[in-house]
Design an enzyme around this catalytic site. Structure first.
Site, PDB file in Angstrom:
ATOM      1  N   LYS A  24      35.601 -60.846  42.898  1.00 17.51           N
ATOM      2  CA  LYS A  24      37.055 -60.621  42.836  1.00 17.51           C
ATOM      3  C   LYS A  24      37.374 -59.273  42.192  1.00 17.51           C
ATOM      4  CE  LYS A  24      37.747 -64.344  40.326  1.00 17.51           C
ATOM      5  NZ  LYS A  24      36.385 -64.876  40.247  1.00 17.51           N
TER       6      LYS A  24
ATOM      7  N   ARG B 126      44.933 -69.930  38.424  1.00 14.26           N
ATOM      8  CA  ARG B 126      43.680 -70.673  38.349  1.00 14.26           C
ATOM      9  C   ARG B 126      43.905 -72.166  38.180  1.00 14.26           C
ATOM     10  NH1 ARG B 126      40.118 -66.218  36.385  1.00 14.26           N
ATOM     11  NH2 ARG B 126      38.102 -67.144  35.965  1.00 14.26           N
TER      12      ARG B 126
ATOM     13  N   ARG C  97      25.116 -58.782  35.905  1.00 11.34           N
ATOM     14  CA  ARG C  97      26.312 -57.936  35.731  1.00 11.34           C
ATOM     15  C   ARG C  97      26.303 -57.181  34.406  1.00 11.34           C
ATOM     16  NH1 ARG C  97      31.927 -60.623  36.589  1.00 11.34           N
ATOM     17  NH2 ARG C  97      31.060 -62.149  35.142  1.00 11.34           N
TER      18      ARG C  97
ATOM     19  N   ARG D 224      28.730 -59.477  29.477  1.00 15.17           N
ATOM     20  CA  ARG D 224      29.873 -60.128  28.832  1.00 15.17           C
ATOM     21  C   ARG D 224      29.404 -61.326  28.021  1.00 15.17           C
ATOM     22  NH1 ARG D 224      34.083 -60.860  33.721  1.00 15.17           N
ATOM     23  NH2 ARG D 224      33.918 -63.014  33.029  1.00 15.17           N
TER      24      ARG D 224
ATOM     25  N   ARG E   7      31.753 -72.613  33.837  1.00 22.58           N
ATOM     26  CA  ARG E   7      32.777 -71.898  34.624  1.00 22.58           C
ATOM     27  C   ARG E   7      32.806 -72.405  36.067  1.00 22.58           C
ATOM     28  NH1 ARG E   7      30.803 -66.058  33.082  1.00 22.58           N
ATOM     29  NH2 ARG E   7      32.209 -65.302  34.717  1.00 22.58           N
TER      30      ARG E   7
HETATM   31  P1  AP5 Z   1      32.625 -59.303  39.960  1.00 20.41           P
HETATM   32  O1  AP5 Z   1      33.393 -58.433  40.890  1.00 20.41           O
HETATM   33  O2  AP5 Z   1      32.618 -58.980  38.507  1.00 20.41           O
HETATM   34  O3  AP5 Z   1      33.026 -60.856  40.199  1.00 20.41           O
HETATM   35  P2  AP5 Z   1      34.307 -61.676  39.743  1.00 20.41           P
HETATM   36  O4  AP5 Z   1      34.618 -62.634  40.849  1.00 20.41           O
HETATM   37  O5  AP5 Z   1      35.378 -60.766  39.287  1.00 20.41           O
HETATM   38  O6  AP5 Z   1      33.646 -62.484  38.558  1.00 20.41           O
HETATM   39  P3  AP5 Z   1      34.154 -62.867  37.116  1.00 20.41           P
HETATM   40  O7  AP5 Z   1      32.960 -63.515  36.453  1.00 20.41           O
HETATM   41  O8  AP5 Z   1      34.807 -61.726  36.412  1.00 20.41           O
HETATM   42  O9  AP5 Z   1      35.189 -63.953  37.424  1.00 20.41           O
HETATM   43  P4  AP5 Z   1      35.647 -65.003  36.468  1.00 20.41           P
HETATM   44  O10 AP5 Z   1      36.710 -65.589  37.289  1.00 20.41           O
HETATM   45  O11 AP5 Z   1      34.627 -65.964  35.973  1.00 20.41           O
HETATM   46  O12 AP5 Z   1      36.035 -64.178  35.139  1.00 20.41           O
HETATM   47  P5  AP5 Z   1      37.411 -63.629  34.591  1.00 20.41           P
HETATM   48  O13 AP5 Z   1      37.152 -62.352  33.920  1.00 20.41           O
HETATM   49  O14 AP5 Z   1      38.470 -63.726  35.618  1.00 20.41           O
HETATM   50  O15 AP5 Z   1      31.109 -59.348  40.506  1.00 20.41           O
HETATM   51  C1  AP5 Z   1      30.085 -60.053  39.796  1.00 20.41           C
HETATM   52  C2  AP5 Z   1      28.778 -59.239  39.879  1.00 20.41           C
HETATM   53  O16 AP5 Z   1      28.335 -59.239  41.224  1.00 20.41           O
HETATM   54  C3  AP5 Z   1      28.925 -57.764  39.459  1.00 20.41           C
HETATM   55  O17 AP5 Z   1      27.768 -57.355  38.785  1.00 20.41           O
HETATM   56  C4  AP5 Z   1      29.067 -57.016  40.804  1.00 20.41           C
HETATM   57  O18 AP5 Z   1      28.569 -55.686  40.726  1.00 20.41           O
HETATM   58  C5  AP5 Z   1      28.225 -57.894  41.724  1.00 20.41           C
HETATM   59  N1  AP5 Z   1      28.729 -57.920  43.090  1.00 20.41           N
HETATM   60  C6  AP5 Z   1      30.033 -57.895  43.525  1.00 20.41           C
HETATM   61  N2  AP5 Z   1      30.093 -57.956  44.865  1.00 20.41           N
HETATM   62  C7  AP5 Z   1      28.807 -58.042  45.309  1.00 20.41           C
HETATM   63  C8  AP5 Z   1      28.207 -58.144  46.599  1.00 20.41           C
HETATM   64  N3  AP5 Z   1      28.942 -58.171  47.725  1.00 20.41           N
HETATM   65  N4  AP5 Z   1      26.858 -58.226  46.653  1.00 20.41           N
HETATM   66  C9  AP5 Z   1      26.107 -58.202  45.532  1.00 20.41           C
HETATM   67  N5  AP5 Z   1      26.603 -58.097  44.280  1.00 20.41           N
HETATM   68  C10 AP5 Z   1      27.947 -58.029  44.178  1.00 20.41           C
HETATM   69  O19 AP5 Z   1      37.755 -64.758  33.495  1.00 20.41           O
HETATM   70  C11 AP5 Z   1      36.970 -64.900  32.323  1.00 20.41           C
HETATM   71  C12 AP5 Z   1      37.540 -66.024  31.487  1.00 20.41           C
HETATM   72  O20 AP5 Z   1      38.907 -65.710  31.092  1.00 20.41           O
HETATM   73  C13 AP5 Z   1      37.663 -67.396  32.166  1.00 20.41           C
HETATM   74  O21 AP5 Z   1      36.453 -68.126  32.127  1.00 20.41           O
HETATM   75  C14 AP5 Z   1      38.784 -68.048  31.354  1.00 20.41           C
HETATM   76  O22 AP5 Z   1      38.319 -68.517  30.116  1.00 20.41           O
HETATM   77  C15 AP5 Z   1      39.727 -66.863  31.101  1.00 20.41           C
HETATM   78  N6  AP5 Z   1      40.745 -66.718  32.164  1.00 20.41           N
HETATM   79  C16 AP5 Z   1      40.887 -65.666  33.040  1.00 20.41           C
HETATM   80  N7  AP5 Z   1      41.916 -65.890  33.871  1.00 20.41           N
HETATM   81  C17 AP5 Z   1      42.444 -67.083  33.519  1.00 20.41           C
HETATM   82  C18 AP5 Z   1      43.519 -67.869  34.039  1.00 20.41           C
HETATM   83  N8  AP5 Z   1      44.242 -67.461  35.090  1.00 20.41           N
HETATM   84  N9  AP5 Z   1      43.777 -69.056  33.438  1.00 20.41           N
HETATM   85  C19 AP5 Z   1      43.057 -69.492  32.371  1.00 20.41           C
HETATM   86  N10 AP5 Z   1      42.018 -68.806  31.840  1.00 20.41           N
HETATM   87  C20 AP5 Z   1      41.706 -67.618  32.425  1.00 20.41           C
END
Ligand code: AP5
Length: 215
Positions: A13, A88, A127, A160, A171
């Protein structure tokens, strides 16, 4: 346009939101990044969110909704925004619709990026994230040009605090239990496009663009 980008943790994402933001000239708004920024600042919101984030569970809806509402009111979001990681829960999705309706706006498209669990774990464990600007790398697939240093701002890159196997499992479970129902919410309203998130980052970007052209 308000574009919602959904998908399990590690689906790509953040990676795709950054590309879409550059391509569409609208900001990427990531609740994960906003919460991590709040933690770095040592704010009350950051302190309240830390335990949930490290455990891999969701931060309470009221905290996240207040953050997103404040962010969407800023001038740079007037032409639109790419919402990365929000909504979410179904409650967040309903609140988002209400908040946009008050400003006579609406969600223009919802893209769900789909990747299988084994690949997700491999991606997240590899990552590297910049602690300063949030840019995302991967140890093998997209390493920074200089080891340990961000290509964008020269800040330090590292894993992270929630990128460990225990938190990843939680997660994924949280995604299945609380976020997958949001797909039904948007699917029922005919607003959802599902995109295969496997393969190269350029291929995934192209698929998203194709999906947006018919949305
Ligand atoms: P990346 O692009 O970083 O993936 P992502 O989907 O953004 O993953 P996240 O882990 O950031 O999502 P998340 O939803 O768990 O975390 P968030 O920060 O939102 O890619 C991942 C890796 O793969 C990278 O190394 C990249 O280079 C690689 N990659 C990408 N595309 C690729 C491809 N095509 N092929 C190969 N490799 C690839 O949330 C963190 C925490 O915050 C949550 O757990 C929660 O506690 C809180 N939070 C955030 N939003 C909310 C909400 N709306 N409500 C409640 N709590 C929330």
């Amino acid at each position: 346009m308000i574009l919602v980008l959904m998908g399990p943790p590690g689906a790509g994402k953040g990676t795709q939101a950054a590309r879409l933001a550059a391509d569409m000239s609208i900001p990427q708004v990531s609740t994960g990044d906003l919460l991590r920024e709040a933690r770095r600042d040592g704010s009350d919101i950051g302190k309240r969110a830390a335990g949930y984030m490290d455990a891999g569970t969701l931060v309470p809806d009221d905290v996240v909704i207040a953050l997103i509402e404040r962010r969407l009111e800023q001038g740079d979001c007037k032409p639109g925004a790419i919402l990365d990681g929000f909504p979410r829960t179904v409650a967040q999705a309903v609140q988002l619709d209400d908040m946009l309706e008050r400003g006579q706006r609406q969600v223009g498209a919802v893209i769900s990026i789909m990747v299988n669990e084994d690949e997700i774990v491999e991606r997240i464990l590899g990552r590297l994230t910049c602690g300063q600007c949030g840019a995302v790398f991967h140890r093998l697939i997209k390493p920074p040009a200089v080891a340990g240093q961000c290509d964008v701002c020269e800040g330090g890159v590292s894993s992270r605090s929630d990128d460990n196997e225990d938190a990843i499992r939680t997660r994924l479970q949280t995604y299945t239990n609380q976020t997958a129902p949001v797909l039904d919410y948007y699917g029922g309203a005919g607003r959802l496009e599902k995109v295969d998130g496997t393969g190269g980052m350029d291929d995934v970007f192209e698929r998203i663009q194709d999906a947006l052209s018919v949305a």
